[in-house]
Write an enzyme that holds these catalytic residues in place. Structure first.
Site, PDB file in Angstrom:
ATOM      1  N   THR A 185       7.851 -11.129  -5.797  1.00 56.08           N
ATOM      2  CA  THR A 185       7.741  -9.429  -5.780  1.00 56.08           C
ATOM      3  C   THR A 185       8.240  -8.818  -4.497  1.00 56.08           C
ATOM      4  OG1 THR A 185       5.876  -9.985  -7.242  1.00 56.08           O
ATOM      5  CG2 THR A 185       6.322  -7.756  -6.517  1.00 56.08           C
ATOM      6  N   GLU A 191       4.060  -6.660  10.227  1.00 55.85           N
ATOM      7  CA  GLU A 191       3.535  -5.580  10.016  1.00 55.85           C
ATOM      8  C   GLU A 191       3.090  -5.617   8.673  1.00 55.85           C
ATOM      9  OE1 GLU A 191       3.202  -2.188  11.782  1.00 55.85           O
ATOM     10  OE2 GLU A 191       1.975  -2.493  10.246  1.00 55.85           O
ATOM     11  N   ILE A 223       0.991   0.917   5.038  1.00 57.82           N
ATOM     12  CA  ILE A 223       0.670   1.461   6.658  1.00 57.82           C
ATOM     13  C   ILE A 223       1.058   0.541   7.484  1.00 57.82           C
ATOM     14  CG2 ILE A 223      -1.838   2.703   7.398  1.00 57.82           C
ATOM     15  CD1 ILE A 223      -2.990   2.100   4.845  1.00 57.82           C
ATOM     16  N   LYS A 240      -6.707 -10.742   6.643  1.00 55.93           N
ATOM     17  CA  LYS A 240      -6.045  -9.504   7.356  1.00 55.93           C
ATOM     18  C   LYS A 240      -6.907  -9.087   8.588  1.00 55.93           C
ATOM     19  CE  LYS A 240      -3.773  -8.181   3.215  1.00 55.93           C
ATOM     20  NZ  LYS A 240      -3.964  -7.440   1.726  1.00 55.93           N
ATOM     21  N   GLY A 291       1.771  -4.205  -3.338  1.00 61.16           N
ATOM     22  CA  GLY A 291       3.078  -4.233  -4.318  1.00 61.16           C
ATOM     23  C   GLY A 291       4.307  -4.205  -3.692  1.00 61.16           C
TER      24      GLY A 291
HETATM   25  N1  HSE Z   1      -3.171  -9.083  -2.763  1.00 60.44           N
HETATM   26  C1  HSE Z   1      -3.121  -8.306  -1.898  1.00 60.44           C
HETATM   27  C2  HSE Z   1      -3.787  -6.957  -2.063  1.00 60.44           C
HETATM   28  C3  HSE Z   1      -1.464  -8.020  -1.613  1.00 60.44           C
HETATM   29  O1  HSE Z   1      -4.261  -6.936  -3.137  1.00 60.44           O
HETATM   30  O2  HSE Z   1      -3.961  -6.452  -1.089  1.00 60.44           O
HETATM   31  C4  HSE Z   1      -1.112  -7.239  -0.116  1.00 60.44           C
HETATM   32  O3  HSE Z   1      -1.418  -8.091   0.795  1.00 60.44           O
END
Ligand code: HSE
Length: 432
Positions: A14, A130, A137, A206, A303
């Site tokens: 994607t 990033e 963002i 993250k 996305g």
């Molecule tokens: N699977 C992750 C989310 C995609 O839903 O935030 C972005 O890192």
């Protein structure tokens, strides 16, 4: 003459497709006025036959990633295959050959980020990421550049688009958890294995990256307390709303004296706050810096195109640095603050939302209150809901702040009472 910067892309999923669209469709715009000419010269994927809904010159496609990694004309490698292997091997080899790497691979960075950054440093190349946090963002740039004069004291993040989408649809459309997840998957927000999203692990990965960039601490993802949204029901969302709260999956980091709080779990946050109003696949980060105060950043966190946008920002910055002839050996990231340790979860203090499922008879509430009081947990409010089938009723209690250790002991004892008919729902509260 403009210098050519040749780019290779590994992974045509994607996000890879979005990156290819931008690199091929906006090649001139992206290079305009920058002193270099950016060219996507090769794309590698294990599957180059499935149509992707995008025109790709056949001659640039390959199933062999080493045609990118070992090509001496390519100076920037974009890795978008995700997962640990073979991504780690590819990135290490690219860095060792003097190439810069752009990746969105949060799983890899949260496990091997320190090693990879050191290899980049030794080889005078860049490793930029990033797109690994909050997709569109530019939160890593904000922290590293715009807020560089600050010590970050606190961070609240809605870092996972899929879970935020699910919680929004459960709250607003009364969708079931399963329906909402299926839609998030169709829209390309979810990980290949969506349990990574649901369990909170994606957000914890993250957070581990943001902790490194924002707090200069290297905290492995296993040390971040992590609880997902599996147990959140529409009923909890409804009761929370009645009490003036929304339920969100939040990543939280707080700098204390010698400790740092680092946790990901569902929370009740007051309705009407900026974070409570973040809907669907949007992400948001609320940062408190010691100079700047509190700031909130908001945008699409998952996305194809929002993530591709972040990848391209890194590619352009690296290409620009090459042109400006910056020293490639400059420090990419500051040394870690070794003295900061993660505060054990048992010591973390929050208020709580409890939903007890109990037999409707005299003395039950008094018994629960007694077991909470035994652990010094003070009640802020109580609501008893209507009678339900089978004779059990929900009692919702909001508490004042108490330590996790005390809360767990009290709930263990309460769950053993014969009048308690199902495990108690516990959701922490955060007065953001
Ligand atoms: N699977 C992750 C989310 C995609 O839903 O935030 C972005 O890192």
């Amino acid at each position: 003459m403009k210098r050519k910067v040749q780019v290779g892309l590994i992974g045509l999923g994607t996000i890879g497709r979005g990156v290819a669209k931008l690199l091929l469709g906006r090649q001139k715009e992206l290079s305009y006025g920058r002193g270099f000419d950016l060219q996507l010269v090769r794309i590698a994927d294990v599957d180059i036959t499935t149509p992707r809904g995008i025109d790709l010159p056949a001659e640039i496609l390959t199933t062999d990633a080493y045609q990118i990694i070992d090509d001496s004309n390519i100076s920037i490698v974009i890795e978008l295959i995700g997962g640990i292997e073979p991504a780690r091997t590819y990135i290490l080899r690219a860095l060792e050959q003097g190439k810069s790497v752009v990746t969105a691979n949060k799983a890899l960075l949260s496990q091997h980020g320190e090693e990879l950054l050191q290899v980049a440093q030794r080889n005078g190349t860049y490793l930029y990421f990033e797109a690994s946090v909050c997709a569109g963002i530019p939160i890593i740039r904000i922290i590293r550049e715009g807020l560089v004069a600050n010590r970050i004291q606190k961070l609240y993040g809605i870092l996972n688009g899929t879970t935020n989408y699910i919680l929004t649809k459960m709250a607003e459309e009364e969708s079931s958890f399963k329906e909402a997840l299926a839609r998030a998957q169709q829209k390309g927000y979810a990980e290949a294995d969506p349990t990574l999203d649901i369990s909170g692990l994606d957000a914890a990965q993250k957070l581990s990256i943001l902790l490194r960039v924002g707090f200069n601490v290297s905290i492995p993802v296993e040390d971040i307390f992590c609880e997902g949204i599996e147990k959140i029901t529409s009923r909890d969302i409804e009761y929370a709303r009645e009490l003036g709260y929304a339920i969100k999956l939040l990543a939280i980091a707080k700098r204390l004296d010698r400790f740092i709080e680092a946790r990901v779990h569902p929370v009740l946050i007051p309705s009407g706050t900026l974070l409570a109003d973040v809907k669907d696949e949007f992400n948001s980060v609320e940062l408190t810096g010691d100079s700047v105060g509190t700031q909130v950043f908001y945008g699409k966190g998952a996305g194809e195109m929002p993530t591709a946008s972040a990848v391209l920002a890194d590619v352009i910055e690296i290409a620009q640095k090459g042109v400006q002839n910056f020293s490639l050996a400059e420090n990419q990231i500051s040394p870690t603050n070794e003295y900061l340790e993660v505060l054990p979860m048992q010591e973390v203090k929050t208020p709580y939302y409890f939903r007890f499922t109990v037999v409707d008879q005299p003395g039950v509430l008094a018994e629960i209150a007694r077991l909470l009081a035994n652990e010094d947990i003070s009640i802020a409010s109580v609501i008893q809901k209507e009678r339900h089938q089978g004779g059990s009723v929900p009692i919702v209690i909001m508490t004042h702040q108490a330590k996790e250790k005390a809360m767990r002991k009290a709930i263990d004892n309460i769950n053993k009472l014969p009048v308690v008919k199902a495990p108690t729902q516990v959701i922490r509260v955060e007065e953001v």
